[in-house]
Design a protein around this motif. Structure first.
Motif, PDB file in Angstrom:
ATOM      1  N   SER A  81       0.835  -1.201   0.000  1.00 33.92           N
ATOM      2  CA  SER A  81       0.000   0.000   0.000  1.00 33.92           C
ATOM      3  C   SER A  81       0.865   1.244   0.000  1.00 33.92           C
ATOM      4  O   SER A  81       0.533   2.243  -0.642  1.00 33.92           O
ATOM      5  N   ALA A  82       1.971   1.180   0.736  1.00 38.90           N
ATOM      6  CA  ALA A  82       2.888   2.322   0.756  1.00 38.90           C
ATOM      7  C   ALA A  82       3.471   2.521  -0.642  1.00 38.90           C
ATOM      8  O   ALA A  82       3.575   3.642  -1.136  1.00 38.90           O
TER       9      ALA A  82
ATOM     10  N   ASN B 270       0.957   4.153  -2.907  1.00 38.12           N
ATOM     11  CA  ASN B 270       0.777   5.588  -2.649  1.00 38.12           C
ATOM     12  C   ASN B 270       1.578   6.428  -3.620  1.00 38.12           C
ATOM     13  O   ASN B 270       1.085   7.379  -4.204  1.00 38.12           O
TER      14      ASN B 270
ATOM     15  N   PHE C  68       4.270   4.045   5.095  1.00 36.56           N
ATOM     16  CA  PHE C  68       2.990   4.326   4.443  1.00 36.56           C
ATOM     17  C   PHE C  68       2.613   5.797   4.639  1.00 36.56           C
ATOM     18  O   PHE C  68       2.218   6.489   3.699  1.00 36.56           O
ATOM     19  N   ILE C  69       2.777   6.264   5.892  1.00 38.84           N
ATOM     20  CA  ILE C  69       2.425   7.659   6.182  1.00 38.84           C
ATOM     21  C   ILE C  69       3.328   8.599   5.390  1.00 38.84           C
ATOM     22  O   ILE C  69       2.855   9.562   4.776  1.00 38.84           O
TER      23      ILE C  69
ATOM     24  N   THR D 231       4.961   8.024   2.559  1.00 35.76           N
ATOM     25  CA  THR D 231       4.686   8.015   1.117  1.00 35.76           C
ATOM     26  C   THR D 231       3.378   8.736   0.814  1.00 35.76           C
ATOM     27  O   THR D 231       3.236   9.372  -0.226  1.00 35.76           O
ATOM     28  N   HIS D 232       2.447   8.640   1.736  1.00 35.94           N
ATOM     29  CA  HIS D 232       1.183   9.348   1.546  1.00 35.94           C
ATOM     30  C   HIS D 232       1.419  10.857   1.537  1.00 35.94           C
ATOM     31  O   HIS D 232       0.907  11.585   0.686  1.00 35.94           O
TER      32      HIS D 232
ATOM     33  N   LYS E 231       3.139  11.904  -1.595  1.00 36.65           N
ATOM     34  CA  LYS E 231       2.196  11.976  -2.719  1.00 36.65           C
ATOM     35  C   LYS E 231       1.397  13.275  -2.681  1.00 36.65           C
ATOM     36  O   LYS E 231       1.217  13.934  -3.705  1.00 36.65           O
ATOM     37  N   MET E 232       0.970  13.653  -1.479  1.00 35.11           N
ATOM     38  CA  MET E 232       0.181  14.880  -1.377  1.00 35.11           C
ATOM     39  C   MET E 232       1.024  16.096  -1.744  1.00 35.11           C
ATOM     40  O   MET E 232       0.546  17.009  -2.415  1.00 35.11           O
TER      41      MET E 232
END
Lengths: 283, 257
Positions: free
Chosen positions: A220-221, A224, A270-271, A273-274, A277-278
């Motif tokens: 999931s990461a 992202n 994950f956090i 990479t999120h 992405k933002m």
């Protein structure tokens, strides 16, 4: 096979305190093999929303172990067999009924876990070894187990070479895949079996409770930040290996369960990479 | 081409499909003509998609579906291209159009890179459907019309003898629909394949289809477009008062500018 040479090399290249004990070197080697496996299987699972499916198989591993201890058979064997049966059963049932996939998995999951609990509670003394299965026990891994991991790694890589494209197409639209001549049903069954195997091996490293996380979180990461399927594949592997190494090292210093620490690092990835992405989308 | 003979491409005889206790198709008899555009119309639940699935041999059925060799370049089983109504892709799934179209033909797994030859073929396929600018766009971020063109490109990749489309213009705006159907019609004429399309859109059907099959679990009417689409027939299949109103051709297209 003598791993001494490999451990000496690791000791030379990475002369860190946390790697000094041989059991740590073994754990590192095992994780370096298992984490890319989890990443590769995880990529397919995340794309096709199979995390509940994985959960069902991993929880049924508990029952598989109980059955093994009950019948005095190697629990690893019964774990794989039972996991494969549940995986194949769910895949088969999905086609045969009009129930939603959630409900089908829920039924198998419940049946498997209930059976496991019933066995464990009826036969006293079975719970002794369960903790290492629940939380993982990578620090107790042996050289021969690492050989099994490596063999499985080769199998998974071959599977990914041969089947990745077909599986992606199947997941996107299975009718288009069938019309293109892909034997969709066979691939589904084979994937279920490989997933059961992956989960069995990973339980050694991460434990039943978190094995689905090991499959899902790094992938999931990777998803992202990726802008293509190729990027997702390789980012997931990198993040998985990174989480495993950092998690192992930190678990040494904090004296925490290795499996759980690895997952926490993966979640941090994950956090990050999120956020990345933002930020990229704002630019 | 001077050949005015109409051959049958697909012959459907006594086709019935029963699933979950429900009779979805009941004794369907129809003929799909070679290298023509056949539209299948009918209300929701009429079994139109099921008919396509039966043609592709993806569901169990009773009856016979036979394919004619003359219309499939001598093969007993023709090559079929299928354009589904939708894909099981969510918006965030990172796969580009190029990667998606490589899945079928590329031997090398996607994660080891893209084959140059396959890439060139894909660019050609996309140019035919006016979608080459979409090549690096993620699949999940395409609009309805763009996705349909990409799916059409995929269906046409292996030079099919028969192309099946399931409600290709559902959920697309008017301009997108015009573009898509025009591309489709031109491709059908130039590449010469049998085209079967399920459509709710009667204006598309009248403009492009040569042959129409009206269905509601069984075939209610079949024949040349203008003969079949009478108010009586339409009311019989849709169950409401339906007729076609013919605009003068140049007043019917809404200009974008």
């Amino acid at each position: 096979m003598d791993f001494e040479l490999i451990y000496n090399v690791i000791g030379q290249i990475l002369p860190f305190t946390w790697l000094e004990p041989t059991f740590m070197k073994r754990a590192l080697l095992a994780l370096l093999v298992i984490s890319p496996i989890c990443a590769m299987m995880g990529v397919l699972m995340v794309n096709f929303r199979m995390s509940f499916f994985s959960d069902a198989i991993s929880h049924s591993a508990f029952t598989g172990i109980a059955l093994g201890v009950l019948f005095n058979v190697n629990p690893y064997l019964t774990m794989i067999l039972f996991g494969a049966i549940v995986g194949i059963g769910i895949t088969r049932a999905k086609r045969g009924t009009e129930l939603s996939i959630d409900a089908v998995i829920g039924v198998f999951f419940s049946a498997a876990v209930a059976l496991g609990i019933a066995i464990v509670s009826a036969k006293k003394g079975l719970t002794r070894n369960l903790q290492s299965f629940l939380y993982g026990d990578i620090l107790a891994i042996s050289d021969s187990e690492i050989l099994w991991f490596i063999g499985f790694f080769i199998l998974i890589v071959l599977f990914m070479i041969y089947s990745y494209n077909k599986l992606m197409l199947m997941g996107i639209n299975d009718n288009v895949a069938k019309v293109s001549g892909i034997a969709v049903q066979n691939y589904e069954y084979f994937f279920a079996i490989l997933l059961a195997l992956t989960i069995t091996f990973s339980i050694r490293a991460i434990g039943i409770l978190l094995v689905t996380a090991m499959l899902i979180v790094p992938a999931s990461a990777g998803r992202n930040f990726a802008r293509s399927a190729i990027e997702m594949f390789w980012y997931s592997i990198i993040i998985s290996i990174f989480s495993a190494i950092v998690g192992l090292a930190l678990s040494y210093y904090f004296d925490s369960a290795t499996g759980a620490t690895i997952i926490l690092i993966a979640v941090a990835c994950f956090i990050l990479t999120h956020i990345a992405k933002m930020i990229r989308e704002r630019l | 081409m001077m050949n005015n003979e109409r051959h049958i491409s697909i012959k459907i005889e006594n086709l019935s499909v029963r699933r979950g206790g429900v009779q979805i198709l009941d004794n369907v008899n129809a003929s799909i003509m070679c290298n023509e555009i056949t539209a299948i119309i009918g209300p929701n639940g009429a079994g139109k998609t099921t008919l396509l699935l039966a043609i592709m041999d993806l569901i169990p059925y009773t009856g016979t579906i036979s394919f004619c060799k003359e219309c499939s370049h001598g093969n007993s089983r023709p090559k079929i291209g299928y354009v589904p109504q939708r894909l099981d892709v969510d918006r965030g799934m990172p796969i580009t159009v190029l990667e998606f179209l490589s899945l079928r033909d590329q031997k090398l797994p996607l994660w080891l890179g893209k084959s140059k030859k396959v890439r060139e073929n894909i660019i050609t396929s996309l140019e035919r459907v006016s979608a080459s600018h979409l090549i690096n766009r993620p699949l999940g971020k395409l609009s309805g019309g763009e996705l349909q063109r990409v799916l059409l490109a995929m269906a046409l990749q292996n030079e099919p003898d028969i192309v099946l489309l399931d409600e290709p213009v559902a959920g697309i705006d008017v301009a997108g629909e015009e573009l898509f159907t025009e591309i489709l019609s031109n491709l059908q004429k130039s590449s010469k394949f049998t085209l079967v399309l399920i459509s709710h859109d009667l204006s598309v059907v009248t403009k492009y289809a040569n042959h129409v099959i009206c269905m509601n679990k069984t075939v209610k009417c079949e024949g040349r477009t203008v003969e079949v689409l009478t108010p009586e027939n339409l009311t019989a299949i849709y169950g409401i008062n339906v007729g076609l109103y013919e605009h003068k051709p140049d007043k019917c297209i809404i200009e974008g500018e």
